[in-house]
Design an enzyme around this catalytic site. Structure first.
Site, PDB file in Angstrom:
ATOM      1  N   CYS A   1      -1.350   0.718   7.385  1.00  0.00           N
ATOM      2  CA  CYS A   1      -2.793   0.419   7.524  1.00  0.00           C
ATOM      3  C   CYS A   1      -3.198  -0.809   6.718  1.00  0.00           C
ATOM      4  O   CYS A   1      -3.377  -1.897   7.260  1.00  0.00           O
ATOM      5  CB  CYS A   1      -3.644   1.612   7.116  1.00  0.00           C
ATOM      6  SG  CYS A   1      -3.435   3.071   8.171  1.00  0.00           S
ATOM      7  N   ARG A   2      -3.343  -0.651   5.396  1.00  0.00           N
ATOM      8  CA  ARG A   2      -3.938  -1.719   4.591  1.00  0.00           C
ATOM      9  C   ARG A   2      -3.018  -2.917   4.388  1.00  0.00           C
ATOM     10  O   ARG A   2      -3.437  -4.063   4.614  1.00  0.00           O
ATOM     11  CB  ARG A   2      -4.369  -1.143   3.226  1.00  0.00           C
ATOM     12  CG  ARG A   2      -5.492  -0.137   3.331  1.00  0.00           C
ATOM     13  CD  ARG A   2      -5.637   0.666   2.056  1.00  0.00           C
ATOM     14  NE  ARG A   2      -4.506   1.555   1.838  1.00  0.00           N
ATOM     15  CZ  ARG A   2      -4.320   2.314   0.779  1.00  0.00           C
ATOM     16  NH1 ARG A   2      -5.191   2.272  -0.215  1.00  0.00           N
ATOM     17  NH2 ARG A   2      -3.278   3.104   0.681  1.00  0.00           N
ATOM     18  N   SER A   3      -1.778  -2.673   3.953  1.00  0.00           N
ATOM     19  CA  SER A   3      -0.922  -3.837   3.635  1.00  0.00           C
ATOM     20  C   SER A   3      -0.481  -4.628   4.870  1.00  0.00           C
ATOM     21  O   SER A   3      -0.376  -5.858   4.784  1.00  0.00           O
ATOM     22  CB  SER A   3       0.260  -3.461   2.736  1.00  0.00           C
ATOM     23  OG  SER A   3       1.127  -2.562   3.358  1.00  0.00           O
TER      24      SER A   3
ATOM     25  N   CYS B   1       0.862  -1.188   0.000  1.00  0.00           N
ATOM     26  CA  CYS B   1       0.000   0.000   0.000  1.00  0.00           C
ATOM     27  C   CYS B   1       0.900   1.240   0.000  1.00  0.00           C
ATOM     28  O   CYS B   1       2.062   1.150  -0.397  1.00  0.00           O
ATOM     29  CB  CYS B   1      -0.973  -0.017   1.172  1.00  0.00           C
ATOM     30  SG  CYS B   1      -0.210   0.047   2.806  1.00  0.00           S
TER      31      CYS B   1
ATOM     32  N   ASN C   1       2.344   1.457   4.350  1.00  0.00           N
ATOM     33  CA  ASN C   1       2.641   0.165   5.012  1.00  0.00           C
ATOM     34  C   ASN C   1       2.348   0.223   6.512  1.00  0.00           C
ATOM     35  O   ASN C   1       3.033  -0.409   7.315  1.00  0.00           O
ATOM     36  CB  ASN C   1       4.096  -0.287   4.749  1.00  0.00           C
ATOM     37  CG  ASN C   1       4.385  -1.734   5.116  1.00  0.00           C
ATOM     38  OD1 ASN C   1       5.517  -2.069   5.488  1.00  0.00           O
ATOM     39  ND2 ASN C   1       3.405  -2.609   5.069  1.00  0.00           N
TER      40      ASN C   1
ATOM     41  N   ASP D   1      -7.997   3.967   1.131  1.00  0.00           N
ATOM     42  CA  ASP D   1      -7.068   4.390   2.177  1.00  0.00           C
ATOM     43  C   ASP D   1      -7.864   4.869   3.393  1.00  0.00           C
ATOM     44  O   ASP D   1      -8.611   5.845   3.289  1.00  0.00           O
ATOM     45  CB  ASP D   1      -6.226   5.527   1.599  1.00  0.00           C
ATOM     46  CG  ASP D   1      -5.134   5.980   2.539  1.00  0.00           C
ATOM     47  OD1 ASP D   1      -5.185   5.611   3.724  1.00  0.00           O
ATOM     48  OD2 ASP D   1      -4.241   6.705   2.087  1.00  0.00           O
TER      49      ASP D   1
HETATM   50  P1  4NP Z   1      -1.764   2.830   4.143  1.00  0.00           P
HETATM   51  O1  4NP Z   1      -2.376   4.188   4.723  1.00  0.00           O
HETATM   52  O2  4NP Z   1      -1.240   3.170   2.758  1.00  0.00           O
HETATM   53  O3  4NP Z   1      -2.941   1.907   4.088  1.00  0.00           O
HETATM   54  O4  4NP Z   1      -0.688   2.400   5.091  1.00  0.00           O
HETATM   55  C1  4NP Z   1      -1.654   5.380   4.793  1.00  0.00           C
HETATM   56  C2  4NP Z   1      -0.804   5.627   5.844  1.00  0.00           C
HETATM   57  C3  4NP Z   1      -0.133   6.812   5.928  1.00  0.00           C
HETATM   58  C4  4NP Z   1      -0.302   7.776   4.949  1.00  0.00           C
HETATM   59  C5  4NP Z   1      -1.155   7.531   3.898  1.00  0.00           C
HETATM   60  C6  4NP Z   1      -1.811   6.326   3.815  1.00  0.00           C
HETATM   61  N1  4NP Z   1       0.367   9.021   5.051  1.00  0.00           N
HETATM   62  O5  4NP Z   1       0.086   9.918   4.242  1.00  0.00           O
HETATM   63  O6  4NP Z   1       1.213   9.199   5.960  1.00  0.00           O
END
Ligand code: 4NP
Length: 148
Positions: free
Chosen positions: A12-14, A7, A10, A120
């Site tokens: 939340c989703r992945s 994702c 790294n 997201d």
């Molecule tokens: P992820 O979510 O891609 O599912 O881990 C996010 C975590 C952090 C950010 C964006 C998406 N960020 O902008 O810091």
């Protein structure tokens, strides 16, 4: 079989996809996860994702964020991305057609679904995290069925 979940951050989703598939596959699949961005390198998953996973009996608190690297194309057979922008970011680093062929949207595994992306949840509320859980749970079920 070696599978990488990707994702943006790294956190939340992945990591959820990593932890869920790790639990479901036991030792039959080697699983890892990475982010296309490096802001959260070395961090544990977001506490809201840890809490949502724990609610469903999955512990992802040991996972630590890392950035996707070009060598991941060699280490993994399949690379599942959460959304179209992850897809573009990963495919930009592909060195050849074989690398590109390894990259798939995670939700492409599910036939009877209108959604194509795992959204997201970072800037939203708890419902977003629960929605991510449902999508990733369904997709990882399909991976397990395919590997049987
Ligand atoms: P992820 O979510 O891609 O599912 O881990 C996010 C975590 C952090 C950010 C964006 C998406 N960020 O902008 O810091």
């Amino acid at each position: 079989m070696k599978i990488l979940m990707v994702c943006l951050g790294n956190i939340c989703r992945s990591p959820l996809a990593h932890g869920l598939l790790r639990d479901k596959a036991q030792d039959r699949i080697e699983v890892d996860s990475a982010g296309t961005g490096n802001w959260h390198e070395g961090e544990a998953p977001d506490h809201r994702m840890i809490r949502t996973a724990r609610k469903h009996g999955v512990d992802i608190s040991d996972l630590r964020a890392r950035t996707f690297v070009v060598e991941d194309f060699e280490r993994f057979d399949l690379i599942y991305v959460m959304d179209e922008s992850n897809y573009d970011n990963v495919v930009k680093l592909a060195r050849n057609e074989n690398d590109v062929k390894k990259v798939h949207l995670l939700l492409s595994l599910i036939d009877d679904i209108n959604e194509t992306e795992v959204p997201d949840p970072y800037f939203g509320g708890d419902a977003g995290f629960e929605h991510v859980y449902k999508l990733v749970d369904a997709a990882t079920d399909v991976i397990i069925k395919q590997q049987l």
